[in-house]
Motif scaffolding. Structure first.
Motif, mmCIF file in Angstrom:
data_model
loop_
_atom_site.group_PDB
_atom_site.id
_atom_site.type_symbol
_atom_site.label_atom_id
_atom_site.label_comp_id
_atom_site.label_asym_id
_atom_site.label_seq_id
_atom_site.Cartn_x
_atom_site.Cartn_y
_atom_site.Cartn_z
ATOM 1 N N GLY A 68 0.787 -1.234 0.000
ATOM 2 C CA GLY A 68 0.000 0.000 0.000
ATOM 3 C C GLY A 68 0.809 1.269 0.000
ATOM 4 O O GLY A 68 0.251 2.356 -0.048
ATOM 5 N N GLU A 69 2.135 1.156 0.029
ATOM 6 C CA GLU A 69 2.946 2.377 0.066
ATOM 7 C C GLU A 69 4.058 2.361 -0.969
ATOM 8 O O GLU A 69 5.028 1.603 -0.852
ATOM 9 C CB GLU A 69 3.553 2.578 1.465
ATOM 10 C CG GLU A 69 4.251 3.925 1.591
ATOM 11 C CD GLU A 69 4.915 4.099 2.961
ATOM 12 O OE1 GLU A 69 4.422 3.519 3.945
ATOM 13 O OE2 GLU A 69 5.946 4.803 3.029
ATOM 14 N N LEU A 70 3.911 3.226 -1.952
ATOM 15 C CA LEU A 70 4.983 3.413 -2.927
ATOM 16 C C LEU A 70 5.902 4.526 -2.440
ATOM 17 O O LEU A 70 5.457 5.518 -1.873
ATOM 18 C CB LEU A 70 4.407 3.817 -4.289
ATOM 19 C CG LEU A 70 3.609 2.777 -5.080
ATOM 20 C CD1 LEU A 70 3.130 3.380 -6.395
ATOM 21 C CD2 LEU A 70 4.451 1.534 -5.347
ATOM 22 N N GLN A 71 7.193 4.335 -2.690
ATOM 23 C CA GLN A 71 8.145 5.401 -2.401
ATOM 24 C C GLN A 71 8.597 6.013 -3.719
ATOM 25 O O GLN A 71 8.894 5.300 -4.676
ATOM 26 C CB GLN A 71 9.351 4.818 -1.647
ATOM 27 C CG GLN A 71 10.368 5.866 -1.228
ATOM 28 C CD GLN A 71 11.557 5.258 -0.483
ATOM 29 O OE1 GLN A 71 11.878 4.082 -0.659
ATOM 30 N NE2 GLN A 71 12.205 6.055 0.341
ATOM 31 N N TYR A 72 8.612 7.343 -3.751
ATOM 32 C CA TYR A 72 9.050 8.077 -4.944
ATOM 33 C C TYR A 72 10.390 8.718 -4.631
ATOM 34 O O TYR A 72 10.475 9.587 -3.767
ATOM 35 C CB TYR A 72 8.026 9.169 -5.304
ATOM 36 C CG TYR A 72 6.644 8.620 -5.613
ATOM 37 C CD1 TYR A 72 5.755 8.326 -4.584
ATOM 38 C CD2 TYR A 72 6.252 8.377 -6.915
ATOM 39 C CE1 TYR A 72 4.495 7.806 -4.860
ATOM 40 C CE2 TYR A 72 4.990 7.857 -7.193
ATOM 41 C CZ TYR A 72 4.122 7.567 -6.164
ATOM 42 O OH TYR A 72 2.877 7.045 -6.434
ATOM 43 N N MET A 73 11.426 8.271 -5.304
ATOM 44 C CA MET A 73 12.764 8.801 -5.045
ATOM 45 C C MET A 73 13.222 9.587 -6.276
ATOM 46 O O MET A 73 13.501 9.001 -7.326
ATOM 47 C CB MET A 73 13.743 7.659 -4.756
ATOM 48 C CG MET A 73 13.338 6.797 -3.563
ATOM 49 S SD MET A 73 14.590 5.538 -3.137
ATOM 50 C CE MET A 73 14.356 4.353 -4.455
ATOM 51 N N HIS A 74 13.282 10.886 -6.145
ATOM 52 C CA HIS A 74 13.711 11.731 -7.260
ATOM 53 C C HIS A 74 15.176 12.116 -7.070
ATOM 54 O O HIS A 74 15.724 12.013 -5.977
ATOM 55 C CB HIS A 74 12.838 12.987 -7.327
ATOM 56 C CG HIS A 74 11.378 12.674 -7.461
ATOM 57 N ND1 HIS A 74 10.839 12.169 -8.620
ATOM 58 C CD2 HIS A 74 10.342 12.783 -6.574
ATOM 59 C CE1 HIS A 74 9.531 11.985 -8.449
ATOM 60 N NE2 HIS A 74 9.218 12.335 -7.214
ATOM 61 N N ASP A 75 15.802 12.560 -8.144
ATOM 62 C CA ASP A 75 17.198 13.012 -8.077
ATOM 63 C C ASP A 75 18.052 12.018 -7.306
ATOM 64 O O ASP A 75 18.788 12.385 -6.386
ATOM 65 C CB ASP A 75 17.276 14.403 -7.416
ATOM 66 C CG ASP A 75 16.504 15.433 -8.212
ATOM 67 O OD1 ASP A 75 16.570 15.378 -9.454
ATOM 68 O OD2 ASP A 75 15.820 16.277 -7.609
ATOM 69 N N THR A 76 17.902 10.790 -7.675
ATOM 70 C CA THR A 76 18.558 9.713 -6.935
ATOM 71 C C THR A 76 19.535 8.969 -7.849
ATOM 72 O O THR A 76 19.327 8.894 -9.057
ATOM 73 C CB THR A 76 17.490 8.752 -6.366
ATOM 74 O OG1 THR A 76 16.734 9.456 -5.381
ATOM 75 C CG2 THR A 76 18.088 7.494 -5.765
ATOM 76 N N ALA A 77 20.590 8.466 -7.245
ATOM 77 C CA ALA A 77 21.564 7.652 -7.977
ATOM 78 C C ALA A 77 21.587 6.252 -7.387
ATOM 79 O O ALA A 77 21.641 6.098 -6.164
ATOM 80 C CB ALA A 77 22.952 8.282 -7.885
ATOM 81 N N VAL A 78 21.511 5.246 -8.260
ATOM 82 C CA VAL A 78 21.623 3.857 -7.810
ATOM 83 C C VAL A 78 22.836 3.240 -8.509
ATOM 84 O O VAL A 78 22.933 3.265 -9.738
ATOM 85 C CB VAL A 78 20.342 3.060 -8.127
ATOM 86 C CG1 VAL A 78 20.541 1.576 -7.848
ATOM 87 C CG2 VAL A 78 19.159 3.596 -7.308
ATOM 88 N N CYS A 79 23.751 2.727 -7.699
ATOM 89 C CA CYS A 79 24.989 2.171 -8.241
ATOM 90 C C CYS A 79 24.901 0.637 -8.258
ATOM 91 O O CYS A 79 24.604 0.017 -7.228
ATOM 92 C CB CYS A 79 26.177 2.590 -7.383
ATOM 93 S SG CYS A 79 26.298 4.384 -7.234
ATOM 94 N N VAL A 80 25.185 0.068 -9.409
ATOM 95 C CA VAL A 80 25.078 -1.377 -9.606
ATOM 96 C C VAL A 80 26.440 -1.901 -10.058
ATOM 97 O O VAL A 80 26.982 -1.429 -11.064
ATOM 98 C CB VAL A 80 23.999 -1.692 -10.665
ATOM 99 C CG1 VAL A 80 23.948 -3.180 -10.975
ATOM 100 C CG2 VAL A 80 22.628 -1.183 -10.211
ATOM 101 N N ASP A 81 26.972 -2.858 -9.347
ATOM 102 C CA ASP A 81 28.316 -3.322 -9.684
ATOM 103 C C ASP A 81 28.301 -4.325 -10.838
ATOM 104 O O ASP A 81 27.249 -4.654 -11.381
ATOM 105 C CB ASP A 81 29.037 -3.874 -8.438
ATOM 106 C CG ASP A 81 28.476 -5.221 -7.997
ATOM 107 O OD1 ASP A 81 27.658 -5.841 -8.740
ATOM 108 O OD2 ASP A 81 28.838 -5.659 -6.890
ATOM 109 N N LYS A 82 29.487 -4.786 -11.204
ATOM 110 C CA LYS A 82 29.629 -5.678 -12.359
ATOM 111 C C LYS A 82 28.853 -6.974 -12.219
ATOM 112 O O LYS A 82 28.563 -7.651 -13.195
ATOM 113 C CB LYS A 82 31.112 -6.013 -12.574
ATOM 114 C CG LYS A 82 31.926 -4.816 -12.965
ATOM 115 C CD LYS A 82 33.424 -5.142 -13.013
ATOM 116 C CE LYS A 82 34.188 -3.861 -13.314
ATOM 117 N NZ LYS A 82 35.647 -4.046 -13.382
ATOM 118 N N HIS A 83 28.547 -7.339 -10.992
ATOM 119 C CA HIS A 83 27.811 -8.578 -10.762
ATOM 120 C C HIS A 83 26.307 -8.362 -10.736
ATOM 121 O O HIS A 83 25.547 -9.283 -10.454
ATOM 122 C CB HIS A 83 28.277 -9.209 -9.446
ATOM 123 C CG HIS A 83 29.766 -9.330 -9.360
ATOM 124 N ND1 HIS A 83 30.476 -10.199 -10.151
ATOM 125 C CD2 HIS A 83 30.678 -8.641 -8.615
ATOM 126 C CE1 HIS A 83 31.771 -10.065 -9.890
ATOM 127 N NE2 HIS A 83 31.926 -9.130 -8.970
#
Lengths: 479, 479
Positions: free
Chosen positions: A25-40
């Protein structure tokens, strides 16, 4: 096989707007955000509320990443990242039959449409054509994880696993066990319980060979449904489940005639759920398809055992099976995910199941229903909101399949299974704009983010799915 | 205005496969057929079972047509001509709100989402943007005829008529009458019954000016629904209906709270249907939206008066209004068409309403519903087949709007309102094919024609609508 697509894996940074469910029942809205994903393919850092124009360098420094060997993806106006969808119940061999069900209900539908199609998938060329279409199509709909029922055939079940592996879709692949001579047609069944088990083991061995740690492809024990299996087969499958820890998928309580059949065939069991429980098939990582007509006793038993439900609203409406009591299941602590149930369900799109789950929950709330005498407030609670059905399609499905620690949301330590969603912006000069490729979601510009998400849920389709990643790998792109 | 698009109108021949409904539940498949459409958009000849390679010359000779000044359209593999869809109930000003309804039901939905949006459409620039999007979008979905509710504003209602005329969509355009101070908000209502009528006459005069014979655009009297109108306004509208012969559209029996409201506001009338009947608003070419909770008495009254129903299943599910008794209406001889009811309905696509009509009829047939005690056979009859819902979307809608002699099927003397539907063929070499533009219907090649149609109904979208014509004019083309 996977390595052939990954000659050079790179670290990645995703920038912009991210939306995910944090709880039912709860969506989170994350603006101006960076998500870092490694090689794996693992999320190693999330930087909220940052200055996107210069955050990359700081993040590389912090993570000791080479800033010159990096893939960066930025959301454009009207776009956002959303967790990939999880289809907890889909029959890949039935994909060619989507939309074809007439006025049939479960048992005649099986004999008229389903068994003949599945039997024909013994053919490798046909299976390659059907399964390739199915996997490509579901990826295009943003399905990053699918729990597949294949057929009884080992070779083509293995082919399905190979194709998912090659195309990069996270999948649970189940060879279908059905050895009862009572219900299954002579032309399409396992010859005996022992054969059912040995074929199942062969399929498991193949998957272990192509993906030893089950990082992407995992076998799943798949007794079709109680009436199609002998007691011997179920007992052996239950023992295999206990020794291997593998997940299980099957059907339960979909249709009135099916309930009568189960009662007649298993008089020693007090209920449909008791049949699976008796044979040690009910536990954590057991996915029960449909679960429409359960008694309170059965709901409690399922909850106690930690099994989950694949709610398949499109299928339940199409085959006139009923309206599943999703709120009651959730209230009882049963995990619930969504399933397309192709081809009882007419669509391979989880978004269609999302939409349908909301609408069908409204039908449960209608005063014309069996709840006519129920107080309005209680009926009203049956309704599932946009936020709730999106939870079921992501975190809910992950929980049911036992992978909630790896996928379903955006958190450090989870894997990057995601879709880039783009909505159509109505041009200020509508006479000049070309809407053809944007799909049916028209954003006028004044909508709040929750309204944009609602528009996507009710009018979105695969045209809004611009890119799809599984474990960091780009597995679908719409050009 | 229309002439600017038709510098040189030509005779046309359409060749290939044609599918249309000949009666409720029966589709006719005409292969190797030629349909000749003259410069005025009228079907003048249909040649079944002919040799397409040399029929053109013979037809030109027969019709005394110049074979060198002729437009020819031929279906390709996987394509067929189908009558254009008829949307019998759509609120153009609510188009920006599609998908946005939360958990609301009719009366709070009106106040929260609908009235504010409609009031804002007094602005001509905003109305131009919204109405252009709406008409273009519905044309792209294959809607060749739409019965539009506009707003209370004359200028922008006239703009909607102008846009339909210019873009070539057959339309009934209704300025909304709502003069009651009891139900309508002060910021959005007609000031008096007289003002309601004079504004309505102004809108009718405008349409008569741009299309004197109502060949393409026709005014429609539009009392919003009984509670929003004073008795005076309804009486005057009823008199105008009788003197002008114009069609009428309004809402009836959608929601339980609405029923209670009508009962309280019109104690002198025995039923909701009686209110409209008392004010001479119930007759041939009266389109009643929803009609969910009608009594047998009301159904018989509506049938006797020759009024029709706009069944809006998407809306009824979204706003938890109920499941309309379509079979009962049809059995009683009431004409039924389909409506998208944007934005109570979440989609502008009639095909979505077609799909939903079939699925919602299944919900009516479920034993969990109010019919649990009803014999299974009778419940089973509630189900609407693919053939039946396609009938409602074409001939049914035409009948309700009083234009069944002009559109809804392929017959000599009718006008060419049609869509060219194309389904995606799964390539024999799936690895090389690009499915992006074909939409979600995958035809493997072994499907019978009725199965192809079922696939289209359940997975089709605007991508399958390759071309759309109204009165012979090409009004939409997907490139």
């Amino acid at each position: 096989m996977e390595s052939s697509h990954h000659h050079h894996k790179r670290n990645q940074i995703f920038l912009g707007t991210f939306i995910h469910s944090v709880k039912l029942g709860e969506l989170q809205y994350m603006h101006d955000t960076a998500v870092c994903v490694d090689k794996h393919g693992k999320i190693v850092a999330i930087e909220p509320q940052c200055d996107l124009s210069n955050v990359t360098e700081a993040l590389c420094q912090k993570l000791s990443w080479d800033a010159h060997d990096l893939a960066i993806t930025i959301t454009k106006e009207g776009q956002f990242f959303f967790p990939g969808f999880i289809d907890t119940h889909i029959h890949a061999p039935q994909y060619p039959n989507v939309g074809i069900f007439g006025k049939s209900t479960l048992l005649d539908w099986l004999n008229k449409y389903t068994f003949p199609m599945e039997a024909s998938l013994e053919s490798l060329p046909k299976a390659r054509r059907v399964y390739t279409s199915c996997v490509r199509r579901t990826l295009a709909h943003g399905t990053t994880t699918a729990a597949y029922y294949a057929t009884i055939h080992v070779a083509t079940t293995n082919l399905l696993a190979d194709l998912c592996h090659a195309m990069g879709q996270r999948a649970f692949v189940g060879r279908v066990c059905m050895d009862s001579a009572d219900v299954n047609p002579a032309y399409y069944r396992d010859e005996s319980a022992d054969e059912s088990l040995s074929r199942t083991r062969a399929s498991i061995a193949h998957i272990r060979n192509i993906d030893p740690s089950y990082a992407l492809i995992c076998p799943i024990l798949t007794p079709r449904f109680a009436p199609s299996c002998t007691r011997d087969a179920m007992a052996q499958l239950g023992a295999l489940r206990c020794s291997s820890g593998l997940p299980v998928q099957t059907h339960i309580s979909e249709n009135a005639a099916e309930l009568a059949l189960v009662k007649a065939m298993f008089p020693e069991c007090g209920s449909y759920a008791d049949v699976y429980d008796k044979y040690s098939l009910l536990g954590a990582r057991t996915v029960l398809g449909h679960a429409i007509h359960l008694t309170d006793y059965e709901i409690n038993l399922i909850s106690e055992r930690g099994a989950g439900v694949a709610h398949c609203p499109c299928s339940n409406s199409a085959l006139t099976s009923g309206e599943a009591p999703v709120r009651r299941l959730l209230d009882a602590g049963v995990g619930v995910g969504l399933g397309t149930d192709v081809s009882g369900g007419y669509s391979a799109s989880v978004l269609e199941a999302v939409r349908s789950a909301a609408l069908v929950s409204n039908h449960r709330a209608m005063p014309m229903g069996k709840w006519a005498e129920t107080p309005a407030e209680e009926r009203e609670r049956a309704k599932l909101s946009v936020e709730e059905v999106l939870h079921l399609a992501t975190r809910g499905g992950a929980g049911v399949l036992g992978i909630a620690d790896r996928v379903g949301g955006f958190e450090v330590g989870m894997e990057w299974d995601a879709q880039l969603v783009g909505l159509g912006l109505v041009d200020e000069c509508p006479d000049e704009c070309d809407m053809r490729d944007h799909g049916n979601v028209d954003v006028f510009g004044w909508e709040a983010w929750d309204e944009r998400v609602a528009k996507w849920v009710f009018n979105g389709d695969d045209r809004n799915v611009k890119k799809v990643w599984v474990r960091g790998r780009l597995v679908h792109e719409r050009k």
